[in-house]
Design a protein around this motif. Sequence first.
Motif, mmCIF file in Angstrom:
data_model
loop_
_atom_site.group_PDB
_atom_site.id
_atom_site.type_symbol
_atom_site.label_atom_id
_atom_site.label_comp_id
_atom_site.label_asym_id
_atom_site.label_seq_id
_atom_site.Cartn_x
_atom_site.Cartn_y
_atom_site.Cartn_z
ATOM 1 N N PRO A 103 -7.277 17.226 -0.319
ATOM 2 C CA PRO A 103 -7.429 16.763 1.073
ATOM 3 C C PRO A 103 -6.704 17.604 2.119
ATOM 4 O O PRO A 103 -6.787 17.278 3.295
ATOM 5 N N LEU A 104 -6.007 18.678 1.733
ATOM 6 C CA LEU A 104 -5.371 19.478 2.780
ATOM 7 C C LEU A 104 -6.424 20.056 3.722
ATOM 8 O O LEU A 104 -6.201 20.197 4.920
ATOM 9 N N GLY A 105 -7.589 20.373 3.171
ATOM 10 C CA GLY A 105 -8.662 20.888 4.014
ATOM 11 C C GLY A 105 -9.012 19.900 5.119
ATOM 12 O O GLY A 105 -9.074 20.262 6.305
ATOM 13 N N VAL A 146 2.289 8.805 -9.603
ATOM 14 C CA VAL A 146 3.054 9.431 -8.524
ATOM 15 C C VAL A 146 3.072 8.462 -7.350
ATOM 16 O O VAL A 146 2.018 8.008 -6.907
ATOM 17 N N ASN A 147 4.246 8.116 -6.888
ATOM 18 C CA ASN A 147 4.378 7.249 -5.715
ATOM 19 C C ASN A 147 5.399 7.828 -4.747
ATOM 20 O O ASN A 147 6.338 8.503 -5.140
ATOM 21 N N ASN A 148 5.196 7.466 -3.501
ATOM 22 C CA ASN A 148 6.092 7.881 -2.429
ATOM 23 C C ASN A 148 7.452 7.157 -2.518
ATOM 24 O O ASN A 148 7.554 6.061 -3.069
ATOM 25 N N CYS A 182 8.479 10.336 -8.492
ATOM 26 C CA CYS A 182 8.667 9.902 -7.112
ATOM 27 C C CYS A 182 8.435 11.087 -6.189
ATOM 28 O O CYS A 182 9.071 12.131 -6.324
ATOM 29 N N ASN A 183 7.527 10.902 -5.254
ATOM 30 C CA ASN A 183 7.170 11.974 -4.332
ATOM 31 C C ASN A 183 8.101 11.953 -3.118
ATOM 32 O O ASN A 183 7.969 11.123 -2.233
ATOM 33 N N ALA A 184 9.064 12.867 -3.135
ATOM 34 C CA ALA A 184 10.003 12.995 -2.008
ATOM 35 C C ALA A 184 9.811 14.364 -1.361
ATOM 36 O O ALA A 184 10.765 14.972 -0.892
ATOM 37 N N ASP A 185 8.563 14.825 -1.356
ATOM 38 C CA ASP A 185 8.303 16.157 -0.802
ATOM 39 C C ASP A 185 8.310 16.143 0.725
ATOM 40 O O ASP A 185 8.585 17.155 1.365
ATOM 41 N N GLU A 186 7.977 15.004 1.288
ATOM 42 C CA GLU A 186 8.012 14.763 2.740
ATOM 43 C C GLU A 186 7.940 16.016 3.618
ATOM 44 O O GLU A 186 8.956 16.491 4.125
ATOM 45 N N SER A 187 6.740 16.528 3.824
ATOM 46 C CA SER A 187 6.600 17.746 4.641
ATOM 47 C C SER A 187 5.544 17.622 5.719
ATOM 48 O O SER A 187 5.197 18.607 6.358
ATOM 49 N N ALA A 229 6.942 24.241 0.253
ATOM 50 C CA ALA A 229 5.485 24.262 0.194
ATOM 51 C C ALA A 229 4.994 22.848 0.464
ATOM 52 O O ALA A 229 5.162 21.966 -0.371
ATOM 53 N N TYR A 230 4.372 22.669 1.628
ATOM 54 C CA TYR A 230 3.815 21.356 2.001
ATOM 55 C C TYR A 230 2.826 20.866 0.950
ATOM 56 O O TYR A 230 2.784 19.679 0.628
ATOM 57 N N ILE A 231 2.057 21.804 0.395
ATOM 58 C CA ILE A 231 0.994 21.402 -0.526
ATOM 59 C C ILE A 231 1.556 20.671 -1.744
ATOM 60 O O ILE A 231 0.862 19.873 -2.371
ATOM 61 N N CYS A 232 2.815 20.906 -2.073
ATOM 62 C CA CYS A 232 3.391 20.222 -3.237
ATOM 63 C C CYS A 232 3.593 18.734 -2.997
ATOM 64 O O CYS A 232 4.000 18.002 -3.901
ATOM 65 N N GLY A 233 3.295 18.235 -1.799
ATOM 66 C CA GLY A 233 3.269 16.797 -1.570
ATOM 67 C C GLY A 233 1.991 16.185 -2.115
ATOM 68 O O GLY A 233 1.944 14.990 -2.412
ATOM 69 N N GLU A 234 0.939 16.984 -2.243
ATOM 70 C CA GLU A 234 -0.305 16.506 -2.856
ATOM 71 C C GLU A 234 0.017 16.281 -4.331
ATOM 72 O O GLU A 234 0.599 17.149 -4.985
ATOM 73 N N GLU A 235 -0.381 15.131 -4.879
ATOM 74 C CA GLU A 235 0.231 14.740 -6.145
ATOM 75 C C GLU A 235 -0.038 15.680 -7.311
ATOM 76 O O GLU A 235 0.829 15.869 -8.157
ATOM 77 N N ARG A 237 0.853 -1.194 0.000
ATOM 78 C CA ARG A 237 0.000 0.000 0.000
ATOM 79 C C ARG A 237 0.881 1.232 0.000
ATOM 80 O O ARG A 237 1.949 1.251 0.588
ATOM 81 N N GLY A 238 0.420 2.258 -0.695
ATOM 82 C CA GLY A 238 1.194 3.495 -0.825
ATOM 83 C C GLY A 238 1.622 3.999 0.541
ATOM 84 O O GLY A 238 0.823 4.056 1.468
ATOM 85 N N ARG A 239 2.902 4.341 0.655
ATOM 86 C CA ARG A 239 3.451 4.752 1.942
ATOM 87 C C ARG A 239 3.446 6.261 2.152
ATOM 88 O O ARG A 239 4.033 6.766 3.102
ATOM 89 N N GLY A 240 2.821 6.994 1.214
ATOM 90 C CA GLY A 240 2.816 8.458 1.314
ATOM 91 C C GLY A 240 1.764 8.992 2.264
ATOM 92 O O GLY A 240 1.802 10.144 2.655
ATOM 93 N N GLY A 241 0.809 8.155 2.643
ATOM 94 C CA GLY A 241 -0.196 8.624 3.589
ATOM 95 C C GLY A 241 -1.569 8.045 3.332
ATOM 96 O O GLY A 241 -2.288 7.688 4.256
HETATM 97 C C1 FMN Z 1 -1.598 18.043 1.580
HETATM 98 C C2 FMN Z 1 -0.988 16.758 1.163
HETATM 99 C C3 FMN Z 1 0.366 16.530 1.329
HETATM 100 C C4 FMN Z 1 0.954 15.343 0.923
HETATM 101 N N1 FMN Z 1 2.288 15.181 1.116
HETATM 102 C C5 FMN Z 1 2.873 14.042 0.680
HETATM 103 C C6 FMN Z 1 4.281 13.862 0.805
HETATM 104 O O1 FMN Z 1 5.002 14.733 1.304
HETATM 105 N N2 FMN Z 1 4.820 12.709 0.361
HETATM 106 C C7 FMN Z 1 4.065 11.727 -0.220
HETATM 107 O O2 FMN Z 1 4.592 10.715 -0.644
HETATM 108 N N3 FMN Z 1 2.738 11.874 -0.358
HETATM 109 C C8 FMN Z 1 2.133 13.004 0.070
HETATM 110 N N4 FMN Z 1 0.777 13.156 -0.099
HETATM 111 C C9 FMN Z 1 0.021 12.079 -0.783
HETATM 112 C C10 FMN Z 1 0.123 12.232 -2.293
HETATM 113 O O3 FMN Z 1 -0.924 13.066 -2.758
HETATM 114 C C11 FMN Z 1 -0.005 10.906 -3.016
HETATM 115 O O4 FMN Z 1 -1.155 10.276 -2.562
HETATM 116 C C12 FMN Z 1 1.168 9.993 -2.797
HETATM 117 O O5 FMN Z 1 2.355 10.602 -3.186
HETATM 118 C C13 FMN Z 1 0.962 8.741 -3.577
HETATM 119 O O6 FMN Z 1 2.033 7.849 -3.328
HETATM 120 P P1 FMN Z 1 1.798 6.450 -2.611
HETATM 121 O O7 FMN Z 1 0.557 5.859 -3.210
HETATM 122 O O8 FMN Z 1 3.027 5.692 -2.950
HETATM 123 O O9 FMN Z 1 1.645 6.728 -1.178
HETATM 124 C C14 FMN Z 1 0.171 14.342 0.325
HETATM 125 C C15 FMN Z 1 -1.201 14.557 0.176
HETATM 126 C C16 FMN Z 1 -1.780 15.736 0.579
HETATM 127 C C17 FMN Z 1 -3.232 15.934 0.387
#
Ligand code: FMN
Lengths: 166, 452
Positions: free
Chosen positions: B402-404, B207-209, B80-85, B168-174, B52-56
């Motif tokens: 989903p930030l809301g 997009v994956n974590n 690859c989502n390495a925004d980790e915020s 910008a934390y929001i840039c973690g949202e894909e 399962r996706g490890r990004g959240g």
């Molecule tokens: C506000 C917000 C911030 C997020 N920040 C991250 C982040 O920093 N790293 C991350 O992998 N996913 C983050 N996500 C989730 C991503 O939108 C996305 O679901 C994820 O990168 C998918 O990867 P995964 O399926 O491998 O988890 C965030 C989502 C939201 C709504």
Amino acid sequence: MAQFSAEKLNKVNEIIARYPAGKQKSALIPVLHLAQEEFGGWLSAETMDYVASLLKIEPIEVYEVATFYSMYNLKPVGKYVFEVCQTGPCMLNGSDDIIEYIKDKLGIKVGETTADGLFTLKTVECLGACGYAPMMQLGKHYREHLTKEKIDAIIEECERNAVTNN
Amino acid sequence: MGRKLLLEKAHVPGIRTYEVYRREGGYRSVEKALKTMTPDQVTEEVKKSGLRGRGGAGFPAGMKWSFLAKPEGVPRYLVCNADESEPGTFKDRYLMEFIPHLLVEGLIVASYALGSNKTFIYIRGEYAWIVDILEQAIAEAKNNGWLGKNILGTGFDLEIYVQRGAGAYICGEETALLESLEGKRGNPRIKPPFPAVKGLWDSPTVVNNVETLAAVVPIINIGGDEYAKIGVGKSTGTKLISACGNINKPGVYEIDMTISVEEFIYSDEYCGGIPDGKRLKACIPGGSSVPILPANLLLKTAKGEKRMMNYESLSDGGFATGTMMGSGGFIVLDEDQCVVRHTLTLARFYRHESCGQCSPCREGTGWMEKILKNIEYGKGKKSDIDLLWDIQRKIEGNTICPLGDAAAWPVAAAIRHFRDEFEWHVLYPNAAQNRNYGLAHYADPLPVAAKT
Ligand SMILES: Cc1cc2nc3c(=O)[nH]c(=O)nc-3n(C[C@H](O)[C@H](O)[C@H](O)COP(=O)(O)O)c2cc1C
Ligand code: SF4
Ligand code: FES
């Protein structure tokens, strides 16, 4: 007007070459980082216009981005910027005291720069170092597990570097 | 000791270098996948693994991959989502810093499965020194024939690029991430279309974590079925947990998801208990966005069962009495911490990070911060607590991204479980300036309904 060196221009072109033709705007965020490093630690309107011309986009497209991201400074800052994290996990480990200590020690408020132009104090939100709290970013690197003694040492280190670099 | 799949080799001296990483068995999954499997077979293994996706969000990775549109003649991208915020989360950093080749290896296999010839790592701007570490690993991989044209003679081409964000934390949202990668403000896109159909430069994109993509390596090495045997139920494999707050041994731990929350906090193998013999008051187990739980509900579910460190058990009881695994950012509060103050820092965080597109989020996060500040600094009224509740409800579910919700949930959970601490702040503002509400009844045993 300040311009990138040939070496930096190569770097810019290298970045642009990563993207499909016509998508050179994708280089904007990396190029703004380069510009901030090269041109005194902040982005003036002149610098932003220069970046727009390099990427063949409108200046407004650069302003929009520069104002959105917290790492870009839109005003001049000190030579050393202390960016101290104040979010929950750091707060649990005493970041509030660290911020107070730096304010006292440097005689400035958050967002201000010391009169000698050496130090700026900023508070920032979670930098992904929560397990090593309290912490701050200083230039490219993190300073973690901060204590008052460590702050003293960091300030001395910066003052020393400022003298040797001039 | 639980099984380690990601960090097992992370502390072998020199593992950051290609030579050592390869000597320790690195890049075997690339050989196996590219030489003996079709892209669809790789996806099939990932599906079988239950990863399962490890990004959240915890969305099944294999399923996400199989949704990727594959129109003829259009490039596809893996990002690859390495925004980790997310406050409390620092696991991806650890993985990239200590064992960067594991991510590069996972990216090659995943890119092959998805048919991406250009893969981007989007990393938060503040992790500037990690960019150097990753670029070094990528260059080494390329020099040794794992990247570039015609990899291993299979005809598969791949380049990996690292791109920094800028705070910008929001840039973690894909979708915000994709906007940012295109050189724009990080404003999340309205979905549909989903990135799988229309993502980076309008091309189909996955997009994956970081951790998700690194986990592809052991999945291919041991096989999806073997991977699925580790853990329990739908919590397969291992999970990185970044532990912080008031614990003796903060850091990043790889767990197989069969241990209890209590063991995780108190055993010397993990967090090592709470400093100075203090008692546990509360915990946010999955990053700042997931509900905070008081000690009693954290260690046991409302049914009186031991709460375990896995997706199902952490969310047992829903939001009424449970929480979420989220990103694995585990924040511990000891008896001397103030829940109001902690919630205030999170509210400030979300106000700061809202992109401002939707009014409920833009305005609501500001109001929540202001009201919490009043309560914390002795200027609150009792009606403010209800007002806070009302505002968070009006944000939840009414926004583009989903930030809301992520901003609403921490406030909702704090009031749900710690309402008396909030009330104490407004009733005794002077006392609240000088001392703490303390542990109160938050660790008391829960009344358990008798079995019928
Ligand atoms: C506000 C917000 C911030 C997020 N920040 C991250 C982040 O920093 N790293 C991350 O992998 N996913 C983050 N996500 C989730 C991503 O939108 C996305 O679901 C994820 O990168 C998918 O990867 P995964 O399926 O491998 O988890 C965030 C989502 C939201 C709504
Ligand atoms: S919910 Fe908040 S962060 Fe997300 S799009 Fe709306 S305003 Fe932006
Ligand atoms: S809360 Fe300070 S680094 Fe995460």
